[in-house]
Motif scaffolding. Structure first.
Motif, PDB file in Angstrom:
ATOM      1  N   GLU A  36      31.233  51.209  43.981  1.00 25.56           N
ATOM      2  CA  GLU A  36      31.680  50.920  42.609  1.00 25.56           C
ATOM      3  C   GLU A  36      33.156  50.538  42.539  1.00 25.56           C
ATOM      4  OE1 GLU A  36      28.325  53.894  42.385  1.00 25.56           O
ATOM      5  OE2 GLU A  36      30.100  53.645  43.616  1.00 25.56           O
ATOM      6  N   PHE A  67      33.560  58.602  36.152  1.00 28.11           N
ATOM      7  CA  PHE A  67      32.256  57.983  35.927  1.00 28.11           C
ATOM      8  C   PHE A  67      31.869  58.010  34.458  1.00 28.11           C
ATOM      9  CE2 PHE A  67      31.653  57.745  40.438  1.00 28.11           C
ATOM     10  CZ  PHE A  67      30.794  56.663  40.584  1.00 28.11           C
ATOM     11  N   SER A  68      32.260  59.033  33.742  1.00 25.45           N
ATOM     12  CA  SER A  68      31.967  59.119  32.314  1.00 25.45           C
ATOM     13  C   SER A  68      32.658  57.988  31.552  1.00 25.45           C
ATOM     14  CB  SER A  68      32.411  60.482  31.783  1.00 25.45           C
ATOM     15  OG  SER A  68      32.209  60.559  30.411  1.00 25.45           O
ATOM     16  N   SER A  71      31.170  54.577  32.254  1.00 26.14           N
ATOM     17  CA  SER A  71      29.795  54.420  31.791  1.00 26.14           C
ATOM     18  C   SER A  71      29.723  53.444  30.621  1.00 26.14           C
ATOM     19  CB  SER A  71      29.264  55.788  31.343  1.00 26.14           C
ATOM     20  OG  SER A  71      28.169  55.646  30.497  1.00 26.14           O
ATOM     21  N   GLU A  72      28.615  52.725  30.532  1.00 24.64           N
ATOM     22  CA  GLU A  72      28.394  51.834  29.397  1.00 24.64           C
ATOM     23  C   GLU A  72      28.325  52.614  28.089  1.00 24.64           C
ATOM     24  OE1 GLU A  72      25.021  49.277  29.917  1.00 24.64           O
ATOM     25  OE2 GLU A  72      25.646  48.722  31.937  1.00 24.64           O
ATOM     26  N   MET A  73      27.994  53.889  28.174  1.00 26.48           N
ATOM     27  CA  MET A  73      27.828  54.717  26.985  1.00 26.48           C
ATOM     28  C   MET A  73      29.157  55.265  26.444  1.00 26.48           C
ATOM     29  SD  MET A  73      24.589  54.548  26.663  1.00 26.48           S
ATOM     30  CE  MET A  73      24.099  55.865  25.579  1.00 26.48           C
ATOM     31  N   ALA A  74      30.233  55.148  27.213  1.00 32.53           N
ATOM     32  CA  ALA A  74      31.519  55.700  26.779  1.00 32.53           C
ATOM     33  C   ALA A  74      32.029  54.945  25.555  1.00 32.53           C
ATOM     34  CB  ALA A  74      32.538  55.603  27.911  1.00 32.53           C
ATOM     35  N   LYS A  79      37.515  54.043  26.542  1.00 31.28           N
ATOM     36  CA  LYS A  79      37.693  53.021  27.567  1.00 31.28           C
ATOM     37  C   LYS A  79      39.062  52.361  27.426  1.00 31.28           C
ATOM     38  CE  LYS A  79      32.929  51.669  28.493  1.00 31.28           C
ATOM     39  NZ  LYS A  79      32.957  51.804  29.926  1.00 31.28           N
TER      40      LYS A  79
END
Length: 152
Positions: A36, A67-68, A71-74, A79
């Motif tokens: 990654e 990783f949090s 994440s796409e969900m953050a 971000k």
């Protein structure tokens, strides 16, 4: 799953019963070589920002935080906050021309001349520096990100 990813990076350091040694840190060299991150021009800076003492060596909590946020969900604001910290190379709480030069040079992998880098940085500051103080605050940066739909 993330614990096992963390443990697989350094099985000799990270015991399966992590609670017995929660202060273990995986060295940056192993963090930076993860799929990654290994091709990311900001891999070292990302590891520095998420590590407790800025050396890039990560505890499990640091690893989970990284990783949090990635994440796409953050949330977008989270971000943007961490992107700001990553681009603030001198850690002064602002993104100045020097920070922008570091960012542009990494993003373009050194393919622009010094004059081209300087021009890009000047244009970014002209566009995004809301209070015209020659640097981007977190607020300036967040406002710029709001206009960039592909940021996420």
């Amino acid at each position: 799953r993330l614990f096992y990813r963390y443990q697989d990076l350094a099985p000799q350091l990270v015991p399966l019963n992590y609670t017995s040694r929660p202060d273990v840190k995986v060295p940056y060299e192993l963090i930076g070589s993860m799929p990654e991150l290994k091709d990311n021009p900001f891999r070292q800076r990302i590891a520095q920002v998420f590590s407790d003492d800025g050396d890039g060596h990560m505890t499990l909590d640091n690893f989970l935080d990284m990783f949090s946020v990635m994440s796409e969900m953050a949330p977008r604001d989270l971000k943007a906050y961490y992107a700001f910290k990553i681009y603030d190379f001198n850690d002064d709480g602002y993104i100045c021309a020097w920070d922008l030069e570091q960012t542009v040079t990494r993003l373009t992998r050194g393919e622009l001349s010094a004059e081209e880098v300087s021009l890009v940085c000047e244009k970014v500051l002209d566009e995004a520096d809301g209070d015209h103080d020659g640097r981007l605050s977190l607020e300036d940066f967040q406002n710029m990100i709001l206009r960039a739909p592909d940021f996420l």
